[in-house]
Write a protein that holds these residues in place. Structure first.
Motif, PDB file in Angstrom:
ATOM      1  N   ALA A 133       0.771  -1.322  -0.010  1.00 47.21           N
ATOM      2  CA  ALA A 133      -0.196   0.323   0.180  1.00 47.21           C
ATOM      3  C   ALA A 133       0.968   1.155   0.412  1.00 47.21           C
ATOM      4  N   ARG A 134       2.160   1.201   0.825  1.00 47.70           N
ATOM      5  CA  ARG A 134       3.040   2.697   0.465  1.00 47.70           C
ATOM      6  C   ARG A 134       3.270   2.770  -0.687  1.00 47.70           C
ATOM      7  N   THR A 135       3.484   2.066  -1.672  1.00 45.61           N
ATOM      8  CA  THR A 135       4.347   1.580  -3.382  1.00 45.61           C
ATOM      9  C   THR A 135       2.951   2.566  -3.646  1.00 45.61           C
ATOM     10  N   LEU A 136       2.095   1.927  -3.508  1.00 48.26           N
ATOM     11  CA  LEU A 136       0.357   3.012  -4.225  1.00 48.26           C
ATOM     12  C   LEU A 136       1.079   4.483  -3.953  1.00 48.26           C
ATOM     13  N   GLU A 137       0.854   4.367  -3.314  1.00 47.92           N
ATOM     14  CA  GLU A 137       1.190   5.693  -2.000  1.00 47.92           C
ATOM     15  C   GLU A 137       1.889   6.392  -2.663  1.00 47.92           C
ATOM     16  N   HIS A 138       3.244   5.916  -3.024  1.00 47.92           N
ATOM     17  CA  HIS A 138       4.463   6.874  -3.468  1.00 47.92           C
ATOM     18  C   HIS A 138       3.810   6.949  -5.162  1.00 47.92           C
ATOM     19  N   LEU A 139       3.371   6.160  -5.931  1.00 52.85           N
ATOM     20  CA  LEU A 139       3.355   6.077  -6.876  1.00 52.85           C
ATOM     21  C   LEU A 139       2.153   7.386  -6.936  1.00 52.85           C
ATOM     22  N   ARG A 140       1.115   7.277  -6.233  1.00 54.57           N
ATOM     23  CA  ARG A 140       0.233   8.154  -6.318  1.00 54.57           C
ATOM     24  C   ARG A 140       0.767   9.651  -6.367  1.00 54.57           C
ATOM     25  N   GLY A 141       1.951   9.864  -5.775  1.00 54.18           N
ATOM     26  CA  GLY A 141       2.132  10.760  -5.457  1.00 54.18           C
ATOM     27  C   GLY A 141       3.543  11.158  -6.051  1.00 54.18           C
ATOM     28  N   ALA A 142       4.232  10.219  -7.563  1.00 52.05           N
ATOM     29  CA  ALA A 142       5.320  10.529  -8.148  1.00 52.05           C
ATOM     30  C   ALA A 142       4.724  11.394  -8.958  1.00 52.05           C
ATOM     31  N   SER A 143       5.688  12.117  -9.693  1.00 54.19           N
ATOM     32  CA  SER A 143       5.793  12.860 -10.854  1.00 54.19           C
ATOM     33  C   SER A 143       5.133  11.916 -11.757  1.00 54.19           C
TER      34      SER A 143
END
Length: 200
Positions: A133-143
């Protein structure tokens, strides 16, 4: 299309390689050990993503990178950082980055809660689901320069009797040719079952 599958000898990765090769794509499977029964038409290369000096460029020499790794065993607690590096490598090279996640990230309804935050979610899978889930949140906030997608199989992955997105090597990969695409919530059939075969 040139497709690289990371974790190509695993339960999910092997199905991805087989499907992509059957559709005529140029497929490279990256894995720690070459599978006993390689998929005809696919090329395999050995790569341990945790080895010091593992060359991430190997992963992004394609048009699309499909990440079928799982935060279990040696990757537990370490896959999140690996995936951040992979997303950055994909950004630099313009490769489309797809992550096979898990059902814990899905909401029970549009208003929530997430499946992993409910009492029925098995405690033994909580840590790895939180990492995914943290990976998903990181991708959602990525450039916006990162071209990514994230696929969450339903809670029963392989057979309706199995637990939350737990790959079952002995589960029959029955191809029905039918599936539904959802968004951020768990999809269920008329009987309340949320399941899919990895072949579908």
């Amino acid at each position: 299309m040139r497709i690289t599958v990371l974790g190509a000898s695993g339960y999910v990765g092997a199905h991805l390689v087989r499907e992509a090769a059957s559709r005529g794509h140029e497929v490279t499977g990256l894995c720690r050990t070459t599978p006993d029964q390689p998929v005809p038409g696919a090329t395999y290369r050995r790569l341990d993503i945790l080895e010091p000096g593992a060359e991430l460029a190997t992963c992004v020499r394609a048009e699309a990178l499909l990440d079928a790794l799982s935060p279990r065993r040696e990757l537990g607690g370490r896959l999140e950082a690996v995936r951040r590096d992979l997303a950055e490598a994909a950004r630099r090279t313009g490769v489309r980055y797809g992550v096979i996640g898990g059902s814990g990230c899905l909401g029970m309804t549009d208003a929530g809660p997430r499946y992993l935050d409910t009492p029925e979610f098995p405690a033994r899978f909580r840590a790895e689901s939180e990492e995914v889930a943290r990976t998903l949140e990181h991708l959602r906030g990525a450039s916006e320069d990162v071209d990514w997608f994230f696929v969450s199989p339903p809670p029963a992955f392989g057979s309706p009797t199995h637990g939350p997105s737990v790959p079952q090597p002995d589960a029959p990969a029955v191809r029905t040719g039918r599936y539904r695409l959802g968004h951020d919530t768990v999809l269920r059939d008329a009987n309340g079952v949320s399941a899919i075969s990895p072949a579908d």
